[in-house]
Design an enzyme around this catalytic site. Structure first.
Site, mmCIF file in Angstrom:
data_model
loop_
_atom_site.group_PDB
_atom_site.id
_atom_site.type_symbol
_atom_site.label_atom_id
_atom_site.label_comp_id
_atom_site.label_asym_id
_atom_site.label_seq_id
_atom_site.Cartn_x
_atom_site.Cartn_y
_atom_site.Cartn_z
ATOM 1 N N GLU A 120 -2.283 5.424 8.021
ATOM 2 C CA GLU A 120 -1.533 4.786 8.983
ATOM 3 C C GLU A 120 -2.644 4.515 10.016
ATOM 4 O OE1 GLU A 120 1.231 7.061 11.025
ATOM 5 O OE2 GLU A 120 2.088 4.992 11.795
ATOM 6 N N HIS A 148 1.719 11.724 5.077
ATOM 7 C CA HIS A 148 1.414 10.466 5.954
ATOM 8 C C HIS A 148 -0.259 10.313 5.713
ATOM 9 C CE1 HIS A 148 5.428 10.262 7.743
ATOM 10 N NE2 HIS A 148 5.196 9.469 8.648
ATOM 11 N N HIS A 172 12.122 9.053 9.503
ATOM 12 C CA HIS A 172 12.320 10.289 10.353
ATOM 13 C C HIS A 172 13.607 10.354 11.083
ATOM 14 C CE1 HIS A 172 7.763 10.732 10.042
ATOM 15 N NE2 HIS A 172 7.705 9.502 10.029
ATOM 16 N N ASP A 214 10.760 3.946 9.325
ATOM 17 C CA ASP A 214 9.843 4.758 10.022
ATOM 18 C C ASP A 214 10.713 5.445 10.978
ATOM 19 O OD1 ASP A 214 7.839 6.340 10.420
ATOM 20 O OD2 ASP A 214 6.690 4.998 11.194
ATOM 21 N N ASP A 215 10.834 4.824 12.338
ATOM 22 C CA ASP A 215 11.453 5.301 13.462
ATOM 23 C C ASP A 215 12.354 4.017 13.917
ATOM 24 O OD1 ASP A 215 10.022 8.049 13.627
ATOM 25 O OD2 ASP A 215 8.477 6.776 13.465
ATOM 26 N N HIS A 230 10.918 6.351 3.911
ATOM 27 C CA HIS A 230 10.032 6.727 4.811
ATOM 28 C C HIS A 230 10.900 6.765 5.979
ATOM 29 C CE1 HIS A 230 5.944 6.508 6.816
ATOM 30 N NE2 HIS A 230 6.727 7.135 7.661
HETATM 31 N N1 HPA Z 1 3.247 8.500 11.965
HETATM 32 C C1 HPA Z 1 3.201 9.952 12.149
HETATM 33 N N2 HPA Z 1 4.111 10.634 12.424
HETATM 34 C C2 HPA Z 1 5.296 10.141 12.958
HETATM 35 C C3 HPA Z 1 5.631 9.016 12.693
HETATM 36 C C4 HPA Z 1 4.556 8.120 12.265
HETATM 37 O O1 HPA Z 1 4.619 6.592 11.977
HETATM 38 N N3 HPA Z 1 6.911 8.632 13.014
HETATM 39 C C5 HPA Z 1 7.352 9.810 13.288
HETATM 40 N N4 HPA Z 1 6.368 11.106 13.187
HETATM 41 ZN ZN ZN Z 2 6.428 8.195 9.649
#
Ligand code: HPA
Ligand code: ZN
Length: 315
Positions: free
Chosen positions: A197, A194, A16, A275-276, A14
């Site tokens: 969350e 996703h 991006h 994630d990021d 996971h």
């Molecule tokens: N959630 C949804 N979209 C996203 C995320 C996330 O954590 N990171 C980058 N795009």
């Molecule tokens: Zn994500």
């Protein structure tokens, strides 16, 4: 970082790519492409990384992605991420990219894919990191726009292992993309999404039943629905959990409130991901370290989490 955590072989499931754009590279690409930025320097940009929810982050993340213009830019972005993987013993990665973030700005689909793909093949060859690339649809955009993206991907079909679904979750349930995902599966794509969350357990049910996903990205709100928990445990459906992301976006107030180890102990196939990482304070290694520092993760739990990530690969 702890050496024993760093040494564990892991997969990242996971991530991006656009979220791995570090402020230093963002400024370098802005200069290379002669793009004016609203921040005076790297420190000013970093200090803007304070978010109350997913949308506040997304607004900055899409703004940051604006510096990515050329094939070389996408190569450099991906290569920088792969070097981080190498340093932390991430031996396999299944990154997402968001083609619509770029095609909507007039960047051709092939510029994005070719740059990423070249870096991934170099990473396999020179760094020994295996991979599978996932094309993610932006859920705040329409079904029709997702169909256009799926069409654009067709000449590059072999470059992707799966399609995914990301961006603003609330108000954009998986059901909105059922037909796009049906079409993608008919073309041989695996699917992930996703879900759970910020969105409710109902969105996770939909992702499983309507989008027929192989893995749930995030999924931390599954714990609110006992029947859903039982299904996830019985079917061993992997969750790609992102602890630092969840605390930075206030899904949990504090790392000590995170439910990943509770889920692990209940038999959920949870994995640790970043994630990021450029926006949330760290890569996979820092996410593992946060669980050790703040949640009391044991060595055997760390080993299980790392093994889960290797077991949950799609490629
Ligand atoms: N959630 C949804 N979209 C996203 C995320 C996330 O954590 N990171 C980058 N795009
Ligand atoms: Zn994500």
């Amino acid at each position: 970082m702890y050496e024993w955590l760093n040494a564990l072989p892991k997969a990242e499931l996971h991530l991006h790519l656009e979220g791995s754009l570090e402020p230093e590279l963002l400024f370098a690409l802005a200069e290379r492409n002669k793009i004016a930025l609203p921040w005076t320097d790297v420190e000013a940009l970093r200090s803007a990384y304070a978010f109350n929810n997913l949308q506040e982050f997304l607004d900055l993340y899409y703004q940051g992605a604006n510096v990515l213009r050329t094939e070389q830019d996408f190569y450099d972005l991906t290569w920088a991420y792969l070097l981080r993987c190498k340093a932390q013993n991430v031996i396999h990665t299944e990154p997402f990219f968001d083609p619509q973030t770029h095609t909507d700005r007039g960047i051709p689909f092939e510029v994005v894919v070719n740059g990423i793909q070249q870096a991934l093949t170099d990473g396999q060859e020179k760094l020994g990191i295996s991979y599978g690339l996932i094309l993610s649809f932006l859920r705040h955009l329409s079904e029709e726009q997702a169909f256009v993206t799926l069409d654009q991907a067709r000449p590059f079909r072999d470059a992707f292992i799966a399609v995914g679904l990301d961006s603003s979750e609330m108000g954009h349930p998986p059901s909105k993309f059922q037909r796009v995902f049906d079409k993608a599966r008919s073309e041989g794509y695996l699917t992930v999404a996703h879900a759970g969350e910020e969105g409710p357990p109902e969105y996770i049910w939909q992702a499983l039943d309507l989008l027929k996903i192989e893995r749930i990205d995030h999924g931390v709100r599954a714990i609110e629905d006992e029947r859903l928990m039982q299904r996830i445990i019985d079917e061993q459906i992997p969750l790609t959990v992102c602890p630092l992301s969840n605390t930075k976006l206030c899904v949990f107030d504090d790392m000590r409130q995170h439910n990943i180890l509770e889920m692990l102990e209940r038999g959920v196939k949870v994995t640790v991901n970043s994630d990021d990482p450029a926006y949330f304070g760290g890569y996979v290694g820092e996410n593992f370290a946060a669980l050790y520092d703040s949640l009391g993760m044991t060595e055997s739990q760390a080993r299980k989490l790392a093994q889960n990530s290797l077991d949950a690969r799609l490629a």
